[in-house]
Design a protein around this motif. Structure first.
Motif, PDB file in Angstrom:
ATOM      1  N   THR A 179     -61.156 -23.273  35.953  1.00 17.34           N
ATOM      2  CA  THR A 179     -62.535 -23.699  35.684  1.00 17.34           C
ATOM      3  C   THR A 179     -62.794 -23.741  34.188  1.00 17.34           C
ATOM      4  N   GLY A 180     -62.374 -22.706  33.486  1.00 15.91           N
ATOM      5  CA  GLY A 180     -62.547 -22.670  32.040  1.00 15.91           C
ATOM      6  C   GLY A 180     -61.779 -23.773  31.347  1.00 15.91           C
ATOM      7  N   LEU A 181     -60.562 -24.028  31.828  1.00 19.23           N
ATOM      8  CA  LEU A 181     -59.725 -25.071  31.241  1.00 19.23           C
ATOM      9  C   LEU A 181     -60.378 -26.441  31.380  1.00 19.23           C
ATOM     10  N   LEU A 182     -60.865 -26.760  32.578  1.00 19.55           N
ATOM     11  CA  LEU A 182     -61.499 -28.054  32.818  1.00 19.55           C
ATOM     12  C   LEU A 182     -62.844 -28.165  32.108  1.00 19.55           C
ATOM     13  N   GLU A 183     -63.553 -27.060  32.008  1.00 15.57           N
ATOM     14  CA  GLU A 183     -64.829 -27.079  31.280  1.00 15.57           C
ATOM     15  C   GLU A 183     -64.588 -27.351  29.801  1.00 15.57           C
ATOM     16  N   GLY A 184     -63.413 -26.916  29.311  1.00 11.75           N
ATOM     17  CA  GLY A 184     -63.050 -27.197  27.924  1.00 11.75           C
ATOM     18  C   GLY A 184     -62.918 -28.678  27.642  1.00 11.75           C
ATOM     19  N   TYR A 185     -62.606 -29.475  28.668  1.00 13.95           N
ATOM     20  CA  TYR A 185     -62.589 -30.932  28.522  1.00 13.95           C
ATOM     21  C   TYR A 185     -63.929 -31.427  27.996  1.00 13.95           C
ATOM     22  N   GLN A 186     -65.022 -30.820  28.535  1.00 15.41           N
ATOM     23  CA  GLN A 186     -66.364 -31.299  28.242  1.00 15.41           C
ATOM     24  C   GLN A 186     -66.777 -31.090  26.785  1.00 15.41           C
TER      25      GLN A 186
END
Length: 434
Positions: A179-186
């Motif tokens: 979740t943190g990794l994908l949120e970092g995309y944003q």
């Protein structure tokens, strides 16, 4: 202070501020709020895509010392041209207007109740003024704006952690690291690295920076990249932890949209830690952080098209104006709407950007044109199901992706890219013998 240390601090602060914008400030607290006791695991995932990859991108810029075109030219000149145009169009169409939307929703509307059109119009007029005076961008941001932003952030985080009960709620995420990794995309920081890194290169080429030799520039960019990266790490970890520990004290109202939840949480943390003055401080902080990022994006885009079309200053001015006009138009949307539009775009372009960053930092023998082409093609192919799955998931697609490791987490490209990289790196030397 000697000139080298002064330049290092100015460049480090300028780089930090060009990275740190709307998403960087609004996303971490709500991420920590929902992560609760798992905030540390979420932080680790978030740091990979929001700090580590972007700083590697800056190191790649230090090595190449060219433009964004140099990142993809080993795949092919045509690919690199298309990739560059796509990246810059995305940058001025999503993250740049998003900074205006965040500024309006958190800093301007609560205080003045004005329309988003008025906010974005004034906002991008000021951005254009700074971009057209681009030789002064890095010095102004590095000397004045960023130190102020950093001090404000540390005040909110430090006092917030000191005054909270340090109690975190139960976690809401099943896979906090992912979740943190994908949120970092944003955060758009990987894209920001390849865009604003070029701004740093161009800014250092101006005589007032007194940095001319390749090795001197490389050393300065690498050191400033590490310093900016450490600054981002401290701020992100602080914002995520404050969001986690204030979870039981601040009501973000789950019935509201995500953008308003983010705004309520950040405003609540600021007021809880600094009183009503915190609300004013937050408005100034949001405005400055977003403004510097918008400057970096528009300047980077204008720089690229200027270089693409015979180094024409007229092209630079026209591109900057067009980017700011687009910012005014899109900036009227709310923050969360812009995020929702961004997700499928990021699922497509972010994996390719990450791969290009990582390959450009490797030694030449591990980053040949053949390896570039093989890994980028496979990454592109395996990113397609993630995009389609977000837009219109079907049973056939779900069945297909069930056979791809990590595809359920929108990371189906990772293992295929790694496998192809290893196989190509092992096979290529043997093929040269024949």
């Amino acid at each position: 202070m000697n000139i080298q240390r002064k330049e290092l601090l100015v460049t480090s602060f300028g780089l930090f501020s060009l990275f740190f914008g709307a998403g960087n400030l609004l996303l971490p607290p709500l991420l920590g709020y929902n992560a609760g006791e798992d905030w540390l695991w979420v932080t680790i995932g978030f740091m990979i895509t929001a700090v580590v990859i972007p700083i590697i991108g800056i190191l790649a810029h230090a090595r190449l010392q060219g433009t964004l075109f140099d990142f993809g030219k080993k795949v092919s000149p045509t690919f690199s041209l298309i990739y560059c145009i796509l990246i810059y169009c995305i940058a001025v169409a999503i993250p740049s207007p998003r900074t205006a939307a965040a500024t309006h929703e958190i800093a301007i509307f609560p205080a003045f109740g004005t329309s988003p059109l008025l906010t974005s119009a004034i906002y991008f007029t000021l951005v254009l003024v700074f971009v057209l005076n681009r030789s002064k961008i890095l010095n102004f941001i590095g000397k004045f704006l960023t130190p102020l932003i950093v001090v404000m952030l540390l005040l909110v985080i430090g006092i917030g952690l000191f005054s909270s009960q340090l109690y975190a709620e139960a976690p809401n995420y099943e896979t906090p690291i992912v979740t943190g990794l994908l949120e970092g995309y944003q955060t758009f920081d990987a894209i920001g690295a390849v865009v604003v890194g070029a701004v740093i290169i161009v800014s250092l080429n101006f005589k007032n920076m007194a940095v001319e030799a390749y090795e001197s520039k490389r050393s300065l960019i690498r050191k400033s990249g590490f310093i900016a990266g450490m600054g981002l790490f401290v701020i992100y970890a602080g914002l995520i932890s404050v969001g986690a520990y204030y979870g039981s004290e601040i009501d973000v109202n789950s019935e509201l949209s995500n953008d308003m939840q983010r705004a309520n949480l950040l405003r609540g943390i600021s007021i809880a830690s600094l009183g009503e003055f915190g609300n004013t401080l937050l408005s100034i902080l949001i405005s400055l952080a977003c403004f510097t990022t918008a400057i970096g994006i528009v300047a980077g885009t204008a720089d690229y098209f200027k270089g693409l079309l015979n180094n024409s200053q007229t092209v630079y001015v026209i591109t900057a104006i067009m980017a700011c006009v687009l910012g005014v138009v899109v900036g009227q949307l709310d923050f969360n709407s812009i995020i929702m539009v961004a997700i499928p775009v990021l699922l497509f372009i972010y994996p390719i950007t990450i791969i290009l960053i990582l390959l450009n930092i490797l030694p030449e023998k591990l980053a040949t044109p053949v390896i570039f082409r093989a890994v980028v093609i496979v990454t592109f192919i395996f990113s397609i199901p993630d995009v389609i799955g977000f837009l219109s998931p079907t049973e056939n697609l779900i069945t297909l992706t069930s056979y791809i490791p990590f595809a359920s987490h929108s990371l189906g490209w990772v293992l295929p890219a790694l496998v192809v990289f290893i196989i190509t790196a092992l096979v290529q030397p043997k093929l040269k013998r024949f």
